[in-house]
Scaffold this active site. Structure first.
Site, PDB file in Angstrom:
ATOM      1  N   GLY A 124      49.622   2.388  25.721  1.00  0.00           N
ATOM      2  CA  GLY A 124      49.875   2.882  24.365  1.00  0.00           C
ATOM      3  C   GLY A 124      48.582   3.050  23.592  1.00  0.00           C
ATOM      4  O   GLY A 124      48.525   2.845  22.376  1.00  0.00           O
ATOM      5  N   ALA A 125      47.513   3.457  24.324  1.00  0.00           N
ATOM      6  CA  ALA A 125      46.174   3.532  23.714  1.00  0.00           C
ATOM      7  C   ALA A 125      45.977   4.776  22.846  1.00  0.00           C
ATOM      8  O   ALA A 125      44.953   4.923  22.193  1.00  0.00           O
ATOM      9  CB  ALA A 125      45.112   3.520  24.822  1.00  0.00           C
ATOM     10  N   ASP A 158      53.448   6.511  32.032  1.00  0.00           N
ATOM     11  CA  ASP A 158      54.710   6.153  31.382  1.00  0.00           C
ATOM     12  C   ASP A 158      55.052   4.751  31.864  1.00  0.00           C
ATOM     13  O   ASP A 158      55.334   4.556  33.062  1.00  0.00           O
ATOM     14  CB  ASP A 158      55.791   7.168  31.791  1.00  0.00           C
ATOM     15  CG  ASP A 158      57.158   6.812  31.212  1.00  0.00           C
ATOM     16  OD1 ASP A 158      57.293   5.728  30.614  1.00  0.00           O
ATOM     17  OD2 ASP A 158      58.088   7.626  31.377  1.00  0.00           O
ATOM     18  N   VAL A 159      55.035   3.786  30.977  1.00  0.00           N
ATOM     19  CA  VAL A 159      55.205   2.389  31.424  1.00  0.00           C
ATOM     20  C   VAL A 159      56.622   2.091  31.909  1.00  0.00           C
ATOM     21  O   VAL A 159      56.888   1.006  32.424  1.00  0.00           O
ATOM     22  CB  VAL A 159      54.781   1.353  30.343  1.00  0.00           C
ATOM     23  CG1 VAL A 159      53.315   1.501  29.972  1.00  0.00           C
ATOM     24  CG2 VAL A 159      55.682   1.417  29.116  1.00  0.00           C
ATOM     25  N   ASN A 176      50.532  -2.951  25.296  1.00  0.00           N
ATOM     26  CA  ASN A 176      50.741  -2.617  23.887  1.00  0.00           C
ATOM     27  C   ASN A 176      51.821  -1.550  23.655  1.00  0.00           C
ATOM     28  O   ASN A 176      52.401  -1.485  22.573  1.00  0.00           O
ATOM     29  CB  ASN A 176      49.393  -2.159  23.307  1.00  0.00           C
ATOM     30  CG  ASN A 176      49.548  -1.466  21.978  1.00  0.00           C
ATOM     31  OD1 ASN A 176      49.743  -2.115  20.946  1.00  0.00           O
ATOM     32  ND2 ASN A 176      49.495  -0.138  21.984  1.00  0.00           N
ATOM     33  N   SER A 203      56.191  -8.950  18.427  1.00  0.00           N
ATOM     34  CA  SER A 203      56.385  -8.564  17.023  1.00  0.00           C
ATOM     35  C   SER A 203      56.992  -9.747  16.290  1.00  0.00           C
ATOM     36  O   SER A 203      57.707 -10.558  16.912  1.00  0.00           O
ATOM     37  CB  SER A 203      57.363  -7.379  16.941  1.00  0.00           C
ATOM     38  OG  SER A 203      57.770  -7.171  15.601  1.00  0.00           O
ATOM     39  N   TYR A 220      65.415  -3.770  19.094  1.00  0.00           N
ATOM     40  CA  TYR A 220      63.954  -3.953  19.126  1.00  0.00           C
ATOM     41  C   TYR A 220      63.628  -5.447  19.115  1.00  0.00           C
ATOM     42  O   TYR A 220      62.798  -5.930  19.897  1.00  0.00           O
ATOM     43  CB  TYR A 220      63.341  -3.251  17.914  1.00  0.00           C
ATOM     44  CG  TYR A 220      61.850  -3.406  17.750  1.00  0.00           C
ATOM     45  CD1 TYR A 220      60.958  -2.659  18.509  1.00  0.00           C
ATOM     46  CD2 TYR A 220      61.313  -4.297  16.810  1.00  0.00           C
ATOM     47  CE1 TYR A 220      59.586  -2.789  18.339  1.00  0.00           C
ATOM     48  CE2 TYR A 220      59.947  -4.426  16.632  1.00  0.00           C
ATOM     49  CZ  TYR A 220      59.081  -3.668  17.399  1.00  0.00           C
ATOM     50  OH  TYR A 220      57.726  -3.797  17.232  1.00  0.00           O
ATOM     51  N   ALA A 261      65.431  -7.939  20.087  1.00  0.00           N
ATOM     52  CA  ALA A 261      65.763  -8.563  21.384  1.00  0.00           C
ATOM     53  C   ALA A 261      64.694  -8.225  22.428  1.00  0.00           C
ATOM     54  O   ALA A 261      64.304  -9.078  23.230  1.00  0.00           O
ATOM     55  CB  ALA A 261      67.132  -8.080  21.859  1.00  0.00           C
ATOM     56  N   LYS A 271      61.541  -7.646  21.892  1.00  0.00           N
ATOM     57  CA  LYS A 271      60.307  -8.388  21.599  1.00  0.00           C
ATOM     58  C   LYS A 271      60.501  -9.893  21.845  1.00  0.00           C
ATOM     59  O   LYS A 271      59.564 -10.600  22.214  1.00  0.00           O
ATOM     60  CB  LYS A 271      59.853  -8.110  20.163  1.00  0.00           C
ATOM     61  CG  LYS A 271      59.407  -6.657  19.935  1.00  0.00           C
ATOM     62  CD  LYS A 271      58.259  -6.239  20.851  1.00  0.00           C
ATOM     63  CE  LYS A 271      57.688  -4.879  20.496  1.00  0.00           C
ATOM     64  NZ  LYS A 271      56.567  -4.484  21.353  1.00  0.00           N
TER      65      LYS A 271
END
Ligand code: NAD
Length: 260
Positions: free
Chosen positions: A12-13, A62-63, A89, A142, A156, A158, A160
């Site tokens: 996600g750079a 694509d992770v 990230n 987060s 989201y 859950a 994190k």
């Protein structure tokens, strides 16, 4: 050769927090692998690193795709010979209440945030173990994963929470290889994710965007949202010699918003 002769791979750079981390690590002398699903944005990050006399490459990744992750690690080794720091990230969200969230949202958010984090960690740890020189893995969680609901949604949160939990177990399993695994839990941070949330809330609540921001900042003891550089500073520390005996932790960077 770089000053440190060490390589950091940042997923996600291409934007926001990942871009700030890549630039800061580049300035510290790491070789930078800018891994992002959006290679144009990742190339913009790389241009900044190069302008600062840093060294790096872009690997379109694509992770959620296991083959992409394998390629991310193998291309890193081909280019730089080692992977010393992984910053997991890449992350996504959609702002909605429980009743509006869909199965598609569940799969998308969990695939990027939880599954992507796990398989990047697994493939990188395999390589770090082979290198026999320890390593640092830093996962972007987060404050949403610790129950802060204002700008997050249940799916989201859950995902994190899963990242925080994975961080603890991976730290225990990988400690014997001198690989540390820690998480960072940003609070509200000025990036595209936040701008999109603010726009949506402003329309829903018929308030100006600056009124929405004021509402979010109101409860932050230090009185401001994060800049992406606030998160990058913690990544630099967790990658440093001084942090070599810290593992399994999840650090809030939120201006004092939530106490634990
Ligand atoms: N901004 C905030 O307020 C905030 C708060 C807490 C946590 N975070 C977390 O910080 C991280 C970075 O967020 P940001 O605010 O910088 O977001 P951003 O949207 O600005 O950047 C996210 C980057 O991830 C990339 N990406 C998305 N899906 C991907 C995929 N499948 N594979 C590879 N790359 C992908 C995007 O292309 C983008 O470059 C995320 O994990 C996010 O959940 C952000």
């Amino acid at each position: 050769m770089s000053k440190k002769n060490k390589t950091a791979c940042i997923t996600g750079a291409g934007n926001g927090i990942g871009r700030a981390i890549s630039i800061a690590m580049g300035n510290e002398g790491y070789n930078i692998v800018c891994a992002d699903i959006n290679s144009d944005h990742a190339n913009e990050t790389l241009d900044i690193i190069k302008k600062n006399n840093g060294l790096g490459i872009v690997i379109k990744t694509d992770v959620t795709n296991f083959l992409d992750i394998k390629k991310m690690v193998s291309n890193t080794i081909e280019s730089f010979g080692s992977i010393d720091v992984l910053v997991n990230n890449a992350g996504v969200t959609r702002t909605s209440g429980i009743m509006d969230l869909t199965e598609e949202d569940w799969h998308w958010i969990h695939n990027v945030n939880a599954k992507g984090t796990f398989f990047c960690l697994q493939e990188t740890a395999r390589q770090m173990i082979k290198q026999k020189n320890g390593g640092r893995i830093i996962n972007m969680a987060s404050v949403g994963g610790k129950g802060f609901v204002d700008v997050s949604n249940a799916i989201y949160a859950a995902s994190k929470g899963a990242v925080i939990s994975l961080t603890k177990t991976a730290a225990q399993e990988l400690g014997k290889y001198e690989i540390t695994v820690n998480a960072i839990c940003p609070g509200i941070t000025h990036t595209n994710i936040l701008s999109n949330i603010i726009k949506k809330r402003s329309l829903e609540q018929n308030k100006t965007e600056s009124e929405i921001i004021k509402h979010y900042v109101r409860d932050i003891p230090l009185g401001r949202a994060n800049e992406p550089e606030d998160i990058a500073a913690m990544v630099i520390f967790l990658s440093s010699e001084g942090a070599k005996n810290i593992s399994g932790q999840s650090y809030n960077i939120d201006g004092g918003l939530i106490p634990s």
